[in-house]
Design a protein around this motif. Structure first.
Motif, PDB file in Angstrom:
ATOM      1  N   VAL A 133       0.865  -1.162   0.095  1.00  8.40           N
ATOM      2  CA  VAL A 133       0.083  -0.070   0.108  1.00  8.40           C
ATOM      3  C   VAL A 133       0.804   1.257  -0.058  1.00  8.40           C
ATOM      4  CG1 VAL A 133      -1.776   1.376   1.327  1.00  8.40           C
ATOM      5  CG2 VAL A 133      -1.912  -1.191   1.190  1.00  8.40           C
ATOM      6  N   LEU A 134       1.957   1.149   0.853  1.00  8.01           N
ATOM      7  CA  LEU A 134       2.803   2.442   0.881  1.00  8.01           C
ATOM      8  C   LEU A 134       3.305   2.746  -0.546  1.00  8.01           C
ATOM      9  CD1 LEU A 134       3.966   4.436   2.747  1.00  8.01           C
ATOM     10  CD2 LEU A 134       5.832   2.911   3.285  1.00  8.01           C
ATOM     11  N   SER A 135       3.943   1.599  -0.927  1.00  8.28           N
ATOM     12  CA  SER A 135       4.591   1.744  -2.324  1.00  8.28           C
ATOM     13  C   SER A 135       3.505   2.179  -3.598  1.00  8.28           C
ATOM     14  CB  SER A 135       5.213   0.463  -2.793  1.00  8.28           C
ATOM     15  OG  SER A 135       6.312   0.175  -1.818  1.00  8.28           O
ATOM     16  N   THR A 136       2.211   1.595  -3.493  1.00  8.60           N
ATOM     17  CA  THR A 136       1.270   1.849  -4.520  1.00  8.60           C
ATOM     18  C   THR A 136       0.895   3.147  -4.462  1.00  8.60           C
ATOM     19  OG1 THR A 136       1.110  -0.510  -4.719  1.00  8.60           O
ATOM     20  CG2 THR A 136      -0.781   0.955  -5.632  1.00  8.60           C
ATOM     21  N   SER A 137       0.957   3.908  -3.164  1.00  9.02           N
ATOM     22  CA  SER A 137       0.382   5.359  -3.055  1.00  9.02           C
ATOM     23  C   SER A 137       1.084   6.344  -3.514  1.00  9.02           C
ATOM     24  CB  SER A 137      -0.010   5.416  -1.480  1.00  9.02           C
ATOM     25  OG  SER A 137       1.290   5.651  -0.906  1.00  9.02           O
ATOM     26  N   THR A 138       2.318   5.925  -3.868  1.00  9.60           N
ATOM     27  CA  THR A 138       3.448   6.939  -4.254  1.00  9.60           C
ATOM     28  C   THR A 138       4.072   6.651  -5.859  1.00  9.60           C
ATOM     29  OG1 THR A 138       5.093   6.036  -2.953  1.00  9.60           O
ATOM     30  CG2 THR A 138       4.101   7.800  -2.076  1.00  9.60           C
ATOM     31  N   ILE A 139       4.585   5.461  -6.091  1.00  7.77           N
ATOM     32  CA  ILE A 139       5.533   5.194  -7.317  1.00  7.77           C
ATOM     33  C   ILE A 139       4.674   5.215  -8.624  1.00  7.77           C
ATOM     34  CG2 ILE A 139       6.793   3.326  -8.260  1.00  7.77           C
ATOM     35  CD1 ILE A 139       7.647   2.482  -5.580  1.00  7.77           C
ATOM     36  N   PRO A 140       3.500   4.745  -8.586  1.00  8.24           N
ATOM     37  CA  PRO A 140       2.762   5.025  -9.985  1.00  8.24           C
ATOM     38  C   PRO A 140       2.562   6.462 -10.400  1.00  8.24           C
ATOM     39  CG  PRO A 140       1.541   3.570  -8.752  1.00  8.24           C
ATOM     40  CD  PRO A 140       2.483   3.951  -7.513  1.00  8.24           C
ATOM     41  N   LYS A 141       2.363   7.095  -9.253  1.00 12.06           N
ATOM     42  CA  LYS A 141       2.258   8.772  -9.651  1.00 12.06           C
ATOM     43  C   LYS A 141       3.821   9.414 -10.108  1.00 12.06           C
ATOM     44  CE  LYS A 141       0.919  12.849 -10.284  1.00 12.06           C
ATOM     45  NZ  LYS A 141      -0.150  13.337 -11.646  1.00 12.06           N
ATOM     46  N   ILE A 142       4.678   8.799  -9.374  1.00 15.64           N
ATOM     47  CA  ILE A 142       6.183   9.199  -9.519  1.00 15.64           C
ATOM     48  C   ILE A 142       6.431   8.656 -10.982  1.00 15.64           C
ATOM     49  CG2 ILE A 142       8.570   8.873  -9.107  1.00 15.64           C
ATOM     50  CD1 ILE A 142       7.679   8.712  -6.215  1.00 15.64           C
ATOM     51  N   LEU A 143       6.151   7.546 -11.442  1.00 17.49           N
ATOM     52  CA  LEU A 143       6.568   6.986 -12.869  1.00 17.49           C
ATOM     53  C   LEU A 143       5.680   7.911 -13.701  1.00 17.49           C
ATOM     54  CD1 LEU A 143       6.628   3.262 -12.094  1.00 17.49           C
ATOM     55  CD2 LEU A 143       8.683   4.799 -12.397  1.00 17.49           C
ATOM     56  N   ALA A 144       4.549   8.249 -13.519  1.00 13.21           N
ATOM     57  CA  ALA A 144       3.743   9.105 -14.550  1.00 13.21           C
ATOM     58  C   ALA A 144       4.503  10.395 -14.802  1.00 13.21           C
ATOM     59  CB  ALA A 144       2.293   9.302 -14.168  1.00 13.21           C
ATOM     60  N   ILE A 145       5.097  10.888 -13.626  1.00 12.34           N
ATOM     61  CA  ILE A 145       5.701  12.136 -13.626  1.00 12.34           C
ATOM     62  C   ILE A 145       6.947  11.899 -14.773  1.00 12.34           C
ATOM     63  CG2 ILE A 145       6.945  13.922 -12.578  1.00 12.34           C
ATOM     64  CD1 ILE A 145       5.232  13.480 -10.096  1.00 12.34           C
ATOM     65  N   PHE A 146       7.691  10.932 -14.301  1.00 11.47           N
ATOM     66  CA  PHE A 146       8.929  10.786 -15.077  1.00 11.47           C
ATOM     67  C   PHE A 146       8.802  10.292 -16.536  1.00 11.47           C
ATOM     68  CE2 PHE A 146      11.225   9.443 -10.833  1.00 11.47           C
ATOM     69  CZ  PHE A 146      11.358  11.021 -10.558  1.00 11.47           C
ATOM     70  N   TRP A 147       7.755   9.592 -16.697  1.00  8.39           N
ATOM     71  CA  TRP A 147       7.712   8.945 -18.051  1.00  8.39           C
ATOM     72  C   TRP A 147       6.623   9.953 -19.027  1.00  8.39           C
ATOM     73  CZ3 TRP A 147       6.201   3.285 -16.304  1.00  8.39           C
ATOM     74  CH2 TRP A 147       7.499   2.575 -16.099  1.00  8.39           C
ATOM     75  N   PHE A 148       5.564  10.704 -18.370  1.00  7.89           N
ATOM     76  CA  PHE A 148       4.651  11.242 -19.178  1.00  7.89           C
ATOM     77  C   PHE A 148       4.491  12.691 -18.803  1.00  7.89           C
ATOM     78  CE2 PHE A 148       3.027   6.895 -18.461  1.00  7.89           C
ATOM     79  CZ  PHE A 148       3.106   6.269 -19.482  1.00  7.89           C
ATOM     80  N   ASN A 149       5.358  13.219 -17.985  1.00  5.56           N
ATOM     81  CA  ASN A 149       5.095  14.552 -17.752  1.00  5.56           C
ATOM     82  C   ASN A 149       3.804  14.960 -16.991  1.00  5.56           C
ATOM     83  OD1 ASN A 149       6.678  16.877 -17.023  1.00  5.56           O
ATOM     84  ND2 ASN A 149       5.918  17.931 -19.042  1.00  5.56           N
ATOM     85  N   SER A 150       3.248  13.977 -16.295  1.00  7.17           N
ATOM     86  CA  SER A 150       1.925  14.144 -15.912  1.00  7.17           C
ATOM     87  C   SER A 150       2.110  14.582 -14.241  1.00  7.17           C
ATOM     88  CB  SER A 150       1.136  12.602 -15.893  1.00  7.17           C
ATOM     89  OG  SER A 150      -0.225  12.967 -15.077  1.00  7.17           O
ATOM     90  N   ARG A 151       2.322  15.823 -14.125  1.00  3.44           N
ATOM     91  CA  ARG A 151       2.803  16.437 -12.954  1.00  3.44           C
ATOM     92  C   ARG A 151       1.440  16.795 -12.212  1.00  3.44           C
ATOM     93  NH1 ARG A 151       7.695  20.314 -14.508  1.00  3.44           N
ATOM     94  NH2 ARG A 151       8.934  18.395 -15.487  1.00  3.44           N
ATOM     95  N   GLU A 152       0.348  17.110 -12.631  1.00  3.76           N
ATOM     96  CA  GLU A 152      -0.836  17.876 -11.784  1.00  3.76           C
ATOM     97  C   GLU A 152      -1.448  16.598 -10.948  1.00  3.76           C
ATOM     98  OE1 GLU A 152      -3.998  19.354 -14.049  1.00  3.76           O
ATOM     99  OE2 GLU A 152      -2.772  21.292 -14.870  1.00  3.76           O
ATOM    100  N   ILE A 153      -1.916  16.985  -9.836  1.00  4.70           N
ATOM    101  CA  ILE A 153      -2.372  16.134  -8.980  1.00  4.70           C
ATOM    102  C   ILE A 153      -3.532  16.738  -8.301  1.00  4.70           C
ATOM    103  CG2 ILE A 153      -0.792  16.356  -7.002  1.00  4.70           C
ATOM    104  CD1 ILE A 153      -1.285  13.729  -5.889  1.00  4.70           C
TER     105      ILE A 153
END
Length: 326
Positions: free
Chosen positions: A75-95
């Protein structure tokens, strides 16, 4: 980036996560270890859960706590890493503002739960080594359930003021968060109001979650070491110390970066920003990756059961291939 991200506004609907400021060009390369860690977290922790569920001999308090740790890490990893990877890969910075507060709550809630599980595991080892004859009567299944519920309730309640206090603050400076995730102090520092209550509560929780938990762990292991060094044979001492050594490695990997990250966020103003973010990432991502590796390798029952499963499947594949050739 639009002017609305830097001009004055009140309570934005979204925040902008910058990732690692200054290293934007290397985001794709930085994402490789993050992605690898997440894959290891998922595979390793699900393997622990699968093996403990399938093996009746592992239905003991020690492995129940290990399963709780595996779920917490997922749970701890899934709450952060998918969004981080979205930032790194797709420049999806908005939350979204609410999503940011939810992520903040999950990070602090499950960090507190993980800390409580480490205390429970230390107490489990203390009872098993110092009072082995009373182990089964003290740590019954009913007691393990009560301990687990207490750990979850404590983590949930301690983390609840974080988003509640952050939501009450007016944000009229900027909505840009120079981080990979919605860390509490990074968010409240964007407010244009007094944040002393949030800051003091964060320090209180730091002392409560790390100070008290580490104190109980140190007391438990002090008693454990006293018993270990009083054992008559060297082999017995090494075997017992080896069992506890893996637990100590995981504890150090969790608490040291956690404490350092919390303190540098508040007081380390002269440290580079990417260094702050790196330390925060270490305590969020490295322990969930190390836990299944260390416990899987160091725990003989789990290691033997995993090798048995892999060997059995390998034999079945080999037999199937042999039949196909004939």
């Amino acid at each position: 980036m639009s002017d609305s991200n830097t001009t004055e506004f009140t309570n934005p609907s979204t925040f902008i996560l910058l990732g690692i400021p200054g290293l934007e060009v290397a985001h794709v390369w930085i994402s490789i270890p993050f992605c690898a860690m997440y894959v290891i977290v998922i595979l390793g922790n699900f393997t622990i859960l699968f093996i403990v569920k399938r093996e009746p001999s592992l239905h003991e308090p020690m492995y129940y706590f290990l399963c709780m740790l595996a779920v917490t890490d997922l749970v701890l990893s899934t709450s952060t890493i998918p969004k981080i990877l979205a930032i790194f890969w797709f420049n999806s910075r908005e939350i979204d503002f609410s999503d940011c507060l939810t992520q903040m709550y999950f990070v602090h809630c499950f960090s507190a739960i993980e800390s409580g599980i480490f205390v429970a595991m230390a107490v489990d080892r203390y009872i098993a080594i110092c009072h082995p004859l009373r182990y089964s009567t003290i740590l019954t299944n009913h007691m393990v359930i009560k301990i687990g519920l207490a750990i979850v309730l404590r983590g949930s309640m301690l983390a609840l003021p974080y988003p509640l206090l952050a939501r009450r603050l007016p944000y009229c400076k900027t909505n840009i968060i120079p981080n990979t995730h919605c860390e509490h102090m990074r968010v409240v520092k964007l407010a244009c109001a007094d944040i002393s209550v949030s800051s003091y509560y964060g320090l209180f929780l730091l002392l409560c979650r790390i100070g008290l938990d580490v104190f109980f762990i140190v007391v438990s292991y002090t008693q454990i070491l006293r018993v270990i060094f009083s054992m008559p044979t060297k082999d017995a001492r090494l075997k017992t110390f080896g069992t506890c050594g893996s637990h100590l490695c995981v504890i150090l990997a969790f608490y040291i970066p956690n404490l350092f990250s919390s303190l540098t966020t508040r007081f380390g103003h002269n440290l580079p920003l990417h260094f702050h973010i790196f330390i925060a990432s270490v305590y969020l991502f490295v322990p969930p990756m190390l836990n299944p590796i260390i416990y899987g390798v160091r725990t003989k029952q789990i290691r033997d059961r995993l090798l048995q499963i892999l060997t059995h499947k390998g034999t079945k594949v080999f037999s199937w291939c042999s039949r196909s050739e004939t």
